[in-house]
Every structure is written in C-alpha cells, then in structure tokens.
Design a protein around this motif. Structure first.
Motif, short mmCIF file in Angstrom:
data_model
loop_
_atom_site.label_atom_id
_atom_site.label_comp_id
_atom_site.label_asym_id
_atom_site.label_seq_id
_atom_site.Cartn_x
_atom_site.Cartn_y
_atom_site.Cartn_z
N ILE A 94 35.18 -72.15 24.84
CA ILE A 94 34.54 -70.85 24.67
C ILE A 94 33.06 -71.01 24.98
CG2 ILE A 94 33.99 -68.96 23.08
CD1 ILE A 94 36.42 -69.75 21.41
N LYS A 95 32.57 -70.21 25.90
CA LYS A 95 31.15 -70.14 26.20
C LYS A 95 30.71 -68.70 26.08
CE LYS A 95 31.17 -74.19 29.25
NZ LYS A 95 30.88 -74.71 30.61
N CYS A 96 29.42 -68.50 25.92
CA CYS A 96 28.92 -67.13 25.73
C CYS A 96 27.76 -66.84 26.67
CB CYS A 96 28.48 -66.93 24.27
SG CYS A 96 29.80 -67.28 23.09
N TYR B 130 28.00 -64.15 18.65
CA TYR B 130 28.05 -65.48 18.03
C TYR B 130 28.94 -66.38 18.88
CZ TYR B 130 29.08 -69.23 14.75
OH TYR B 130 29.23 -70.47 14.16
N CYS B 131 28.48 -67.58 19.16
CA CYS B 131 29.24 -68.48 20.04
C CYS B 131 29.72 -69.69 19.26
CB CYS B 131 28.37 -68.92 21.21
SG CYS B 131 29.37 -69.41 22.65
N PRO B 132 31.03 -69.83 19.05
CA PRO B 132 31.56 -70.96 18.28
C PRO B 132 31.54 -72.26 19.09
CG PRO B 132 33.37 -69.66 19.13
CD PRO B 132 32.10 -68.93 19.51
N GLU B 133 31.36 -73.36 18.40
CA GLU B 133 31.44 -74.67 19.04
C GLU B 133 32.89 -75.15 19.00
OE1 GLU B 133 29.69 -79.22 18.53
OE2 GLU B 133 29.56 -77.79 16.87
N VAL C 118 36.19 -67.42 27.99
CA VAL C 118 37.17 -68.32 27.38
C VAL C 118 38.03 -68.93 28.48
CG1 VAL C 118 39.14 -68.46 25.80
CG2 VAL C 118 37.21 -66.95 25.26
N ARG C 119 38.27 -70.23 28.36
CA ARG C 119 39.23 -70.91 29.23
C ARG C 119 40.48 -71.20 28.42
NH1 ARG C 119 38.06 -71.65 34.87
NH2 ARG C 119 35.80 -71.59 35.08
N LYS D 105 40.13 -70.84 16.43
CA LYS D 105 38.92 -70.25 17.02
C LYS D 105 39.27 -69.48 18.29
CE LYS D 105 35.80 -73.91 15.37
NZ LYS D 105 34.86 -74.98 15.78
N PHE D 106 40.21 -70.00 19.05
CA PHE D 106 40.67 -69.32 20.26
C PHE D 106 41.19 -67.93 19.92
CE2 PHE D 106 44.18 -68.42 23.25
CZ PHE D 106 43.54 -68.57 24.47
#
Length: 400
Positions: free
Chosen positions: A68-70, A56-59, A77-78, A234-235
């Motif tokens: 966050i990218k998936c 699951y990729c959060p916005e 994660v940056r 979220k991080f």
C-alpha cells in the motif's frame, strides 16, 4: 496553511483568471484554445490538491504479497497478482480523479469507502469480523455475499445469523461462483483468492474481467510468516478507510508476539515438532515456506521436516525418536487411537508414546486466523508448557 502559501495561492488564482479571460482574445484557433484550457485545468487541479487532506498511509512490514502506497488523498494498492488498484475517495473531484487515473494507469479503480463487498474465503470473513469486533462499525452488514457461505460450518455467530436470515447470500463455489447472482448484487468489490497453476482460478479471473466486475486478489495463505498472513487485515481495511484503526490493532498484536519471543529468548531446550495429517496413506505436511514453520520457530521449537524436500511415512518413522510433539493438522480426530487407525505404524513416534499429541480445534480456520496472538500463545504453551503455566487452549486440543 502558512501565510506565504496563501499568498502564492491567491496569486495563482488571479493568474489563472487573467489567462482564462485573455485566452479568448489571443487564440485564433479552437485547437490552440483547447490546449490552453487543458493547462488551466491542470493548474486548477494542482490548487485543489493543496487543499485536499492526505490519507493515512499504513506501513506494510511483514506481508510480501501486497503493498500500500499513498499519494495525497488516494491509495495505490498492489494485490497478490501485482495488479495496481487505485483507491479514490468518493468525494474526490472529477478533475483530481482523472489526474490520478492518468498518473497510475490502474488495473481497477475502487471508490472508497466500499459499501457492498463479496468475500470468497472464510479467512477474509474472519478478518472483517475481527475489525468489527474491535470497533463495532457494522462492517459485516457491508458483506453482501460469501462463497461457500452455506457449505461452511460457521464458528462466527454473527456470520451464521446473517447467512441464515438471508442478509448475506451464498454465491456458490469460490472457483465457479453463481455469476448471475454476482451481477444482480452489483458489488463495489469482490475479494477472491487464486491457486498458482490451477485452471479454475484462471477462468474465474477471465470471467470477472469479461463481466467487468471489480475484483482484487487476496492470497494471504501463501505468506511465509503468520504475522505476514494476518497483515492482510490492512489490505481489507484500506477499502473501508479504516487504515489507521487497523494499524493500531496490528501494532498491538505485534507487541504481544514480541513479548512472547522475549519470554522464550533464553530457552535452552527446543523440542522437535512434527506437523502433518495422513489421508489415504499419504503424509500431508505444510508446504515449503509455509507460515507454519514461522509459528514453530517463534515458539522456540524445531520443525523436523524443515529441510526435507518430500515427506513420506518412511521419513516420519526415521525421525520417530526426535518427534517430541505431534501436531496432527485435522479436527476430525478425537483420540490418539483415531490417528493409529489411519496409520498404525505411527505408534513408534516418541510423541505418541509419551502422549504429547495435539489436533486442531474445529474453529481454528476462522476464529484462530482472526486472533493470531491467541493462536501463537496456544502453540507456545504446547511447545513450552513449563513456561506458559495454567493456560487453556483455544484452537488446539490435546489427544489421549
């Protein structure tokens, strides 16, 4: 999976088997054989990728200092220093793990979900606590150490208890922790924060790199909006594979904030707000671009020092008649007289003359940060008590 995908997969497997068998008969040198084996391994990884469930990729909508990218099962994660953190499921195969490491060349690889985490600020602790309160997942027991742990006064009972019984240990100051304790703990992850231009922050990072202790940088305090600041939840959630749950929680809070904005959208009167503390004769205001400005705007107030490059006592007094409300950013005062003892000349402020002076409640930096939807209701009640009637403050107190 569709029938056509299954058929393609079967044909690919057959082809790989044929190639594997023929390889030994066709290639005359080991180097040629090695190249072919690499190609076959890559094809097998591609087949495995088809069967791997995507994460699951959060916005990330409000925060500006992390992303966050998936990609299939992994998250990229940056952090606040723009470092690349690759989050890989613990059950991911070696071949796919190596594939993603080669693809993204991360600064650090973290196997998730994280089981042992060290936190360096009370705000990080507050976010983990909020997740735990919402979903009762036992996350606090994965926190093995906290910087400043025994030096803070804790307003989160669960944390206080875990520190007192030794479940969570204190690793000392955030800019010079007890490295021997850190090494002994063998944490999966250490979450630090940094201060730009602050030499101890540089030395902390250098030491963690030297000791090969995996760390990420959480600088939520530098965000320019209060929702952006809270979105760092979220991080942290990404390291526990709780992205979907926490995204739902975040969206619920955003909805509550939007309801407040709509309620105030047609307000005609916008009170002037002063927000500062005076310490040893110096006026300390929120830094330029602080999330405090956003809090005040959300509540349809006017931050009086928005366009002032340097705020001193002369500036404060010059705006005395426009200061409808004073937020004194300290929990160490109990009355207006306590403020006037620090600086008697503040008696000319309209807010002081009319008794519209508020200070922090001592729980604001922990519980207040974990509950931004209540924090904003508090402030909007202060600014527009004519709209938010019969409301009880949680994180501020009115001074008399």
């Amino acid at each position: 999976m569709r029938k056509i995908d299954v058929l393609a997969l079967i044909l690919s497997i057959i082809a790989i088997i044929i190639v594997s068998v023929s390889t030994y008969m066709y290639f005359s040198t080991l180097s040629e054989l090695y190249k072919e084996v690499k190609i076959i391994n890559q094809r097998l990884s591609n087949l495995e990728f088809i069967f791997t469930k995507p994460t699951y990729c959060p916005e990330v909508k409000y925060a500006k200092l992390f992303s966050i990218k998936c990609d299939g099962p992994v998250k990229i994660v940056r952090d606040a220093l723009n470092r690349t953190i690759l989050l890989i499921p613990k059950n991911l195969s070696v071949s796919l793990t190596q594939y993603f490491i080669s693809k993204y060349r991360p600064d650090v690889v973290i196997k998730i979900p994280t089981e042992k985490i060290v936190l360096f600020s009370s705000t990080q602790v507050a976010l983990i606590w909020r997740i735990d309160r919402e979903y009762n997942l036992g996350l606090l027991r994965k926190v093995v150490a906290i910087a400043w742990g025994q030096r803070y006064r804790w307003y989160i009972p669960e944390i206080k208890k875990l520190i007192e019984n030794g479940t969570i240990i204190d690793i000392g100051y955030a800019d010079s922790p007890d490295y021997e304790k850190l090494i002994t703990l063998k944490p999966d992850l250490v979450v630090i924060y940094t201060i730009p231009g602050y030499e101890p922050s540089v030395k902390l990072i250098q030491k963690l790199e030297e000791l090969k202790i995996p760390y990420v940088v959480d600088n939520e305090w530098m965000e320019s909006t209060f929702l952006g600041r809270f979105e760092w939840i979220k991080f942290l959630a990404s390291f526990f594979n709780l992205d979907e749950k926490v995204s739902k929680l975040f969206n619920k809070i955003v909805s509550e904030v939007e309801n407040i904005r709509r309620k105030l959208s047609e307000v005609k009167c916008r009170p002037g707000i002063a927000w500062f503390i005076i310490y040893r004769g110096i006026v300390w205001t929120p830094r330029p671009g602080s999330y405090v400005h956003d809090l005040i705007r959300t509540c349809s107030g006017i931050y009086l020092y928005e366009n002032v490059s340097k705020v001193d006592l002369e500036v404060v007094i010059s705006l005395a008649n426009k200061t409808d409300i004073l937020i004194y950013s300290s929990y160490l005062v109990e009355s207006i007289d306590d403020i006037l003892k620090e600086e008697p000349r503040l008696e000319v402020l309209k807010a002081i003359r009319e008794g519209r002076v508020y200070a922090f409640h001592e729980n604001i930096w922990q519980v207040g940060y974990a509950y931004p939807e209540i924090l904003i209701k508090d402030l909007c009640y202060i600014v527009h008590s004519e709209i938010f009637r019969e409301y009880e403050l949680h994180f501020f107190k009115r001074l008399t």
